[in-house]
Design a protein around this motif. Structure first.
Motif, mmCIF file in Angstrom:
data_model
loop_
_atom_site.group_PDB
_atom_site.id
_atom_site.type_symbol
_atom_site.label_atom_id
_atom_site.label_comp_id
_atom_site.label_asym_id
_atom_site.label_seq_id
_atom_site.Cartn_x
_atom_site.Cartn_y
_atom_site.Cartn_z
ATOM 1 N N GLU A 226 0.839 -1.297 -0.056
ATOM 2 C CA GLU A 226 -0.142 -0.159 0.070
ATOM 3 C C GLU A 226 1.046 1.326 -0.001
ATOM 4 O O GLU A 226 2.163 1.319 0.503
ATOM 5 C CB GLU A 226 -0.998 -0.041 1.200
ATOM 6 N N PRO A 227 0.456 2.280 -0.636
ATOM 7 C CA PRO A 227 -0.848 2.385 -1.470
ATOM 8 C C PRO A 227 -0.621 1.450 -2.698
ATOM 9 O O PRO A 227 0.454 1.410 -3.177
ATOM 10 C CB PRO A 227 -0.908 3.996 -1.636
ATOM 11 N N HIS A 228 -1.761 1.205 -3.096
ATOM 12 C CA HIS A 228 -1.817 0.553 -4.553
ATOM 13 C C HIS A 228 -2.687 1.091 -5.474
ATOM 14 O O HIS A 228 -3.663 1.307 -4.987
ATOM 15 C CB HIS A 228 -1.957 -0.992 -4.591
#
Ligand SMILES: O=c1[nH]c(=O)c2[nH]c(=O)[nH]c2[nH]1
Length: 294
Positions: free
Chosen positions: A274-276
């Motif tokens: 993350e973030p993705h």
């Protein structure tokens, strides 16, 4: 007090977990299913008057999950089981107009010992979860959606991302060589009864082929979006009974890593979860309503 109107209502049992073996001589088969049920029924009086008359208790629904598993005395797919369970609810309870059943199948796979498939040994592969969602109504309609989730795939090259909008907020460098990794979640809707195990295998193979490409050369991906569409398109081509397919593919980033002694040379990456990015689409043969995600 303001007027209040009861709109859609339903009740069910979530996360009922069961194991089922089928013994075919010395060869045993095993599945682990997590089942969710939901009943749409003529039970407004429960919400409005506090009357539970004629209500199919969620505890009863849970017991029925095990009862129908027992009734399935021949090895069956999660779809066949879910159809039997959903139809049982509408056939047994006059107040129930629609039954919804979700099943998630855990990734237990027959293990190999000395290169031979074991008769009764299974390993949890940690791979994808097979899913199904079935509805049956009191008019005799049954709808079957199949799917998978948590299927992580990756390729170390044959992926790039270029030509996107650049403005004062853009930092991302363009590339024609990056790692592409995702965790596929897919649901697809059948137009009628099929061999559910064979159709599942055909769709999964199509998704793999379009993602990875041929074993020696691979296939170039200009974006997750493009690859996602190719995957959906091939699934529709390979499984004629599939009416439409929904795919969700997070872009799980492996970021170029400079080390203290050298610059990034397509070798060391910072692995992230993350973030993705998050890319999804529904691909259909025609003008069909998008279907339910599990
Ligand atoms: O395949 C991609 N699609 C995007 O929409 C996107 N956005 C981004 O930052 N990287 C990528 N990669």
């Amino acid at each position: 007090m303001c007027a209040a109107i009861l709109k859609e209502h339903q009740h069910g049992k979530s996360r009922v977990r069961l194991g089922r073996t089928w013994r075919e001589g010395d060869v045993h088969h095993f599945v682990e299913w997590t089942v969710h049920t939901m009943l749409e029924s003529d039970m407004a009086h429960a919400f409005l008057d506090g009357s539970n008359t004629d209500m199919t208790a969620t505890d009863t629904q849970k017991n029925t999950v095990y009862y129908i598993a027992k009734q399935c005395n021949k090895r069956c797919s999660p779809e066949e089981y879910a159809i039997a369970l959903a139809r049982h609810f509408v056939a047994t309870y006059p107040k129930v107009s629609k039954a919804k059943v979700w099943v998630e199948q855990a990734p237990w796979e027959r293990c190999q010992v000395d290169g031979q498939p074991h008769n009764h040994g299974f390993a949890h592969t940690g791979a994808e979860i097979r899913t199904t969602f079935v509805t049956a109504d009191d008019q005799g309609n049954t709808a079957v959606t199949a799917g998978l989730k948590g299927y992580k795939v990756l390729k170390t090259t044959q992926s790039g991302y270029e030509g996107y909008l650049h403005d004062q907020y853009t930092l991302l460098p363009e590339t024609r060589d990056r790692i592409m990794a995702t965790s596929i979640a897919a649901t697809w809707k059948y137009s009628g009864p099929v061999n559910y195990d064979a159709a599942y295998a055909a769709v999964k193979e199509a998704l793999q082929t379009a993602f990875w490409g041929p074993p020696k050369s691979g296939v170039y991906s200009p974006s997750v979006q493009y690859t996602l569409f190719q995957m959906g398109k091939l699934a529709l081509a390979r499984a004629p009974q599939v009416e439409s397919i929904y795919l969700n593919m997070p872009n799980l980033h492996f970021l170029p890593c400079n080390t203290v002694t050298s610059k990034f040379e397509d070798d060391v990456y910072i692995a992230t979860s993350e973030p993705h990015g998050n890319i999804e689409a529904t691909i259909t043969r025609g003008d069909i309503e998008p279907h339910c995600k599990l």
